[in-house]
Design a protein around this motif. Structure first.
Motif, PDB file in Angstrom:
ATOM      1  N   ASN B  43      13.783   2.685   5.292  1.00  0.00           N
ATOM      2  CA  ASN B  43      13.060   1.441   5.128  1.00  0.00           C
ATOM      3  C   ASN B  43      11.604   1.638   5.550  1.00  0.00           C
ATOM      4  O   ASN B  43      11.270   1.505   6.716  1.00  0.00           O
ATOM      5  CB  ASN B  43      13.742   0.364   5.981  1.00  0.00           C
ATOM      6  CG  ASN B  43      13.467  -1.010   5.434  1.00  0.00           C
ATOM      7  OD1 ASN B  43      12.924  -1.145   4.331  1.00  0.00           O
ATOM      8  ND2 ASN B  43      13.800  -2.030   6.194  1.00  0.00           N
ATOM      9  N   LEU B  44      10.747   1.949   4.590  1.00  0.00           N
ATOM     10  CA  LEU B  44       9.349   2.240   4.900  1.00  0.00           C
ATOM     11  C   LEU B  44       8.638   1.007   5.466  1.00  0.00           C
ATOM     12  O   LEU B  44       8.623  -0.053   4.849  1.00  0.00           O
ATOM     13  CB  LEU B  44       8.616   2.706   3.637  1.00  0.00           C
ATOM     14  CG  LEU B  44       7.177   3.192   3.836  1.00  0.00           C
ATOM     15  CD1 LEU B  44       7.167   4.577   4.471  1.00  0.00           C
ATOM     16  CD2 LEU B  44       6.428   3.220   2.516  1.00  0.00           C
ATOM     17  N   SER B  45       8.057   1.169   6.657  1.00  0.00           N
ATOM     18  CA  SER B  45       7.278   0.062   7.234  1.00  0.00           C
ATOM     19  C   SER B  45       5.828   0.185   6.804  1.00  0.00           C
ATOM     20  O   SER B  45       5.211  -0.783   6.384  1.00  0.00           O
ATOM     21  CB  SER B  45       7.334   0.099   8.757  1.00  0.00           C
ATOM     22  OG  SER B  45       8.665   0.102   9.197  1.00  0.00           O
ATOM     23  N   TYR B  46       5.277   1.388   6.946  1.00  0.00           N
ATOM     24  CA  TYR B  46       3.902   1.617   6.510  1.00  0.00           C
ATOM     25  C   TYR B  46       3.668   3.115   6.367  1.00  0.00           C
ATOM     26  O   TYR B  46       4.534   3.931   6.744  1.00  0.00           O
ATOM     27  CB  TYR B  46       2.893   0.996   7.494  1.00  0.00           C
ATOM     28  CG  TYR B  46       3.007   1.521   8.906  1.00  0.00           C
ATOM     29  CD1 TYR B  46       2.340   2.689   9.300  1.00  0.00           C
ATOM     30  CD2 TYR B  46       3.777   0.857   9.852  1.00  0.00           C
ATOM     31  CE1 TYR B  46       2.457   3.176  10.594  1.00  0.00           C
ATOM     32  CE2 TYR B  46       3.901   1.335  11.146  1.00  0.00           C
ATOM     33  CZ  TYR B  46       3.230   2.494  11.514  1.00  0.00           C
ATOM     34  OH  TYR B  46       3.356   2.980  12.781  1.00  0.00           O
ATOM     35  N   MET B  47       2.514   3.448   5.841  1.00  0.00           N
ATOM     36  CA  MET B  47       2.158   4.849   5.680  1.00  0.00           C
ATOM     37  C   MET B  47       0.744   5.044   6.217  1.00  0.00           C
ATOM     38  O   MET B  47      -0.134   4.208   5.975  1.00  0.00           O
ATOM     39  CB  MET B  47       2.193   5.170   4.187  1.00  0.00           C
ATOM     40  CG  MET B  47       1.634   6.534   3.833  1.00  0.00           C
ATOM     41  SD  MET B  47       1.537   6.730   2.029  1.00  0.00           S
ATOM     42  CE  MET B  47       3.266   6.978   1.634  1.00  0.00           C
ATOM     43  N   ASP B  48       0.547   6.099   6.993  1.00  0.00           N
ATOM     44  CA  ASP B  48      -0.811   6.428   7.440  1.00  0.00           C
ATOM     45  C   ASP B  48      -1.278   7.658   6.681  1.00  0.00           C
ATOM     46  O   ASP B  48      -0.563   8.664   6.617  1.00  0.00           O
ATOM     47  CB  ASP B  48      -0.818   6.739   8.946  1.00  0.00           C
ATOM     48  CG  ASP B  48      -0.757   5.463   9.775  1.00  0.00           C
ATOM     49  OD1 ASP B  48      -1.387   4.470   9.375  1.00  0.00           O
ATOM     50  OD2 ASP B  48      -0.076   5.469  10.819  1.00  0.00           O
ATOM     51  N   ILE B  49      -2.456   7.552   6.103  1.00  0.00           N
ATOM     52  CA  ILE B  49      -3.017   8.719   5.426  1.00  0.00           C
ATOM     53  C   ILE B  49      -4.214   9.222   6.215  1.00  0.00           C
ATOM     54  O   ILE B  49      -5.178   8.490   6.463  1.00  0.00           O
ATOM     55  CB  ILE B  49      -3.452   8.387   3.982  1.00  0.00           C
ATOM     56  CG1 ILE B  49      -2.255   7.839   3.190  1.00  0.00           C
ATOM     57  CG2 ILE B  49      -4.013   9.634   3.290  1.00  0.00           C
ATOM     58  CD1 ILE B  49      -2.557   7.565   1.731  1.00  0.00           C
ATOM     59  N   THR B  87       3.905  -0.826   1.701  1.00  0.00           N
ATOM     60  CA  THR B  87       4.602  -0.799   0.418  1.00  0.00           C
ATOM     61  C   THR B  87       3.857  -1.663  -0.593  1.00  0.00           C
ATOM     62  O   THR B  87       3.385  -2.743  -0.253  1.00  0.00           O
ATOM     63  CB  THR B  87       6.034  -1.348   0.589  1.00  0.00           C
ATOM     64  OG1 THR B  87       6.689  -0.554   1.580  1.00  0.00           O
ATOM     65  CG2 THR B  87       6.822  -1.245  -0.703  1.00  0.00           C
ATOM     66  N   ASP B  88       3.744  -1.158  -1.803  1.00  0.00           N
ATOM     67  CA  ASP B  88       3.067  -1.824  -2.926  1.00  0.00           C
ATOM     68  C   ASP B  88       1.532  -1.696  -2.889  1.00  0.00           C
ATOM     69  O   ASP B  88       0.866  -2.108  -3.837  1.00  0.00           O
ATOM     70  CB  ASP B  88       3.440  -3.306  -3.071  1.00  0.00           C
ATOM     71  CG  ASP B  88       4.927  -3.472  -3.363  1.00  0.00           C
ATOM     72  OD1 ASP B  88       5.542  -2.493  -3.846  1.00  0.00           O
ATOM     73  OD2 ASP B  88       5.473  -4.551  -3.100  1.00  0.00           O
ATOM     74  N   ASP B  89       1.003  -1.137  -1.811  1.00  0.00           N
ATOM     75  CA  ASP B  89      -0.445  -0.896  -1.798  1.00  0.00           C
ATOM     76  C   ASP B  89      -0.772   0.241  -2.769  1.00  0.00           C
ATOM     77  O   ASP B  89       0.015   1.171  -2.957  1.00  0.00           O
ATOM     78  CB  ASP B  89      -0.923  -0.486  -0.399  1.00  0.00           C
ATOM     79  CG  ASP B  89      -1.054  -1.684   0.531  1.00  0.00           C
ATOM     80  OD1 ASP B  89      -0.951  -2.826   0.046  1.00  0.00           O
ATOM     81  OD2 ASP B  89      -1.254  -1.460   1.741  1.00  0.00           O
ATOM     82  N   LEU B  90      -1.950   0.175  -3.359  1.00  0.00           N
ATOM     83  CA  LEU B  90      -2.413   1.257  -4.228  1.00  0.00           C
ATOM     84  C   LEU B  90      -2.968   2.382  -3.355  1.00  0.00           C
ATOM     85  O   LEU B  90      -3.776   2.132  -2.458  1.00  0.00           O
ATOM     86  CB  LEU B  90      -3.504   0.750  -5.166  1.00  0.00           C
ATOM     87  CG  LEU B  90      -3.198  -0.553  -5.917  1.00  0.00           C
ATOM     88  CD1 LEU B  90      -4.273  -0.830  -6.958  1.00  0.00           C
ATOM     89  CD2 LEU B  90      -1.819  -0.501  -6.560  1.00  0.00           C
TER      90      LEU B  90
END
Lengths: 82, 148, 148, 82
Positions: B43-49, B87-90
């Protein structure tokens, strides 16, 4: 004097984003050897060079690349952009 | 050629329209858009790049220059975000313009293949369980072979 | 899957955004846009696109079905105009959505290759000198071979 | 009774978009032969089958395709969409 930068899990493992290093190493591999002797965190981070990438002065190179004239060396895992 | 590395969101449709409208004699436009998805069963909460300020744009321009040398292109656009994304961010987009659809397609795919594993970005995915650096895929490295 | 054959203009950016937003778990979107250009040294006044009402949508759906069988796709959009178009008018667009960029790219290129020479459209270009039916290119026919 | 449709320069050369034809031809090639005998416009339009395409009941087929049960046959040049 070379600035050494760490990114992603290399940064986390070593616990630094950047440090300035006094080195006589002639190649990246030589620098890696010196850094690995700085303690367990470093030794662990550099234990598998196959899982690491290196940039010298912001250009992707191999570990046998020369450090002659280099001002900035960065270590990081394979990129995962896109 | 236009390369933007930014934390800000971008409007894909607006960028695509601006890119297409700016062309005068290129009849073929190809775009690629990458979106944050919850692909695994985690369950992805967020992603850090994370990226390498200073090197990133330089590395991307090296890739766009190579594309411009290999194909007949009128223009290239690359936008890549860093920082925290949900999620759903470009995440990023690429656009190519050419007189010929084949050039526009191949150049866009080339750009994506190289951006994926030659531009200094690293993704870390956070779920409610853990935070893990995304591991590069063997396919991504072997995708480069077809351009060599 | 959404196929539209129409005389009306369309907004590429709006269609691209709507397409991307409608996806829930597809992280890779590829679009192709074709624009009327004055590519030759002749002076294009306008272009008339004739099609085969009744067969056209059927033929396009056959192509999108084939793409959906060959690649892992979440969605496909094809818009193709007919009637009179002027320089800089948008002719057509294709969009594909997949979990994987390779599938999205290949499917979009496949769709374009087949739409080009298997969907019943015919272009006639008018310059100040003459009106000529566009002649199909050998490359367009041979482009199909790589998918066979 | 078969509806015969013409598109693009085939339509222009024959001067019709559509006509209904009474035929006993068993294949498209047979129909083409009959149509070619209708006069110079037809003969010219069908003079080079290599530059023509045919659809039977809205499906692209070859010139040796059967007309059995066919209701609509269309002749046109290679498509130039996209």
């Amino acid at each position: 004097m070379i600035d050494v930068l760490y990114f992603a899990w290399v940064r986390e493992r070593i616990g630094k984003t950047k440090e300035t290093v006094e080195t006589e190493a002639e190649t990246v591999a030589g620098l890696v050897k010196e850094l690995s002797e700085r303690g367990q965190r470093y030794a662990l981070a550099f234990s598998d060079l196959g899982s690491l990438r290196v940039a010298v002065d912001q250009e992707l190179l191999d570990f046998d690349a020369s450090l002659k004239g280099a001002r900035e060396v960065a270590f990081f895992p394979p990129m995962t952009g896109g | 050629m236009n390369v933007r590395v930014q934390t800000e969101a971008f409007d894909f449709g607006l960028e695509a329209n601006n890119f297409a409208t700016a062309q005068t004699d290129m009849g073929a436009i190809v775009t690629f858009l990458g979106i944050v998805r919850n692909l695994e069963e985690t369950n992805l909460s967020y992603m850090d790049i994370e990226h390498y300020p200073g090197m990133t744009e330089k590395a991307i321009y090296k890739i766009t220059d190579e594309a411009a040398n290999r194909w007949s292109l009128g223009d290239i656009l690359v936008i890549h975000r860093y920082g925290r994304l949900s999620t759903d961010d470009l995440i990023m987009m690429v656009a190519t313009a050419s007189k010929h659809r084949k050039d526009a397609f191949e150049a866009a795919e080339f750009l994506m293949d190289y951006l994926k594993s030659r531009a200094p970005f690293w993704k870390k995915e956070a779920t409610d369980q853990s935070q893990d650096w995304v591991v590069s895929k063997v396919e991504d490295e072997s995708a480069l072979k077809k351009w060599q």
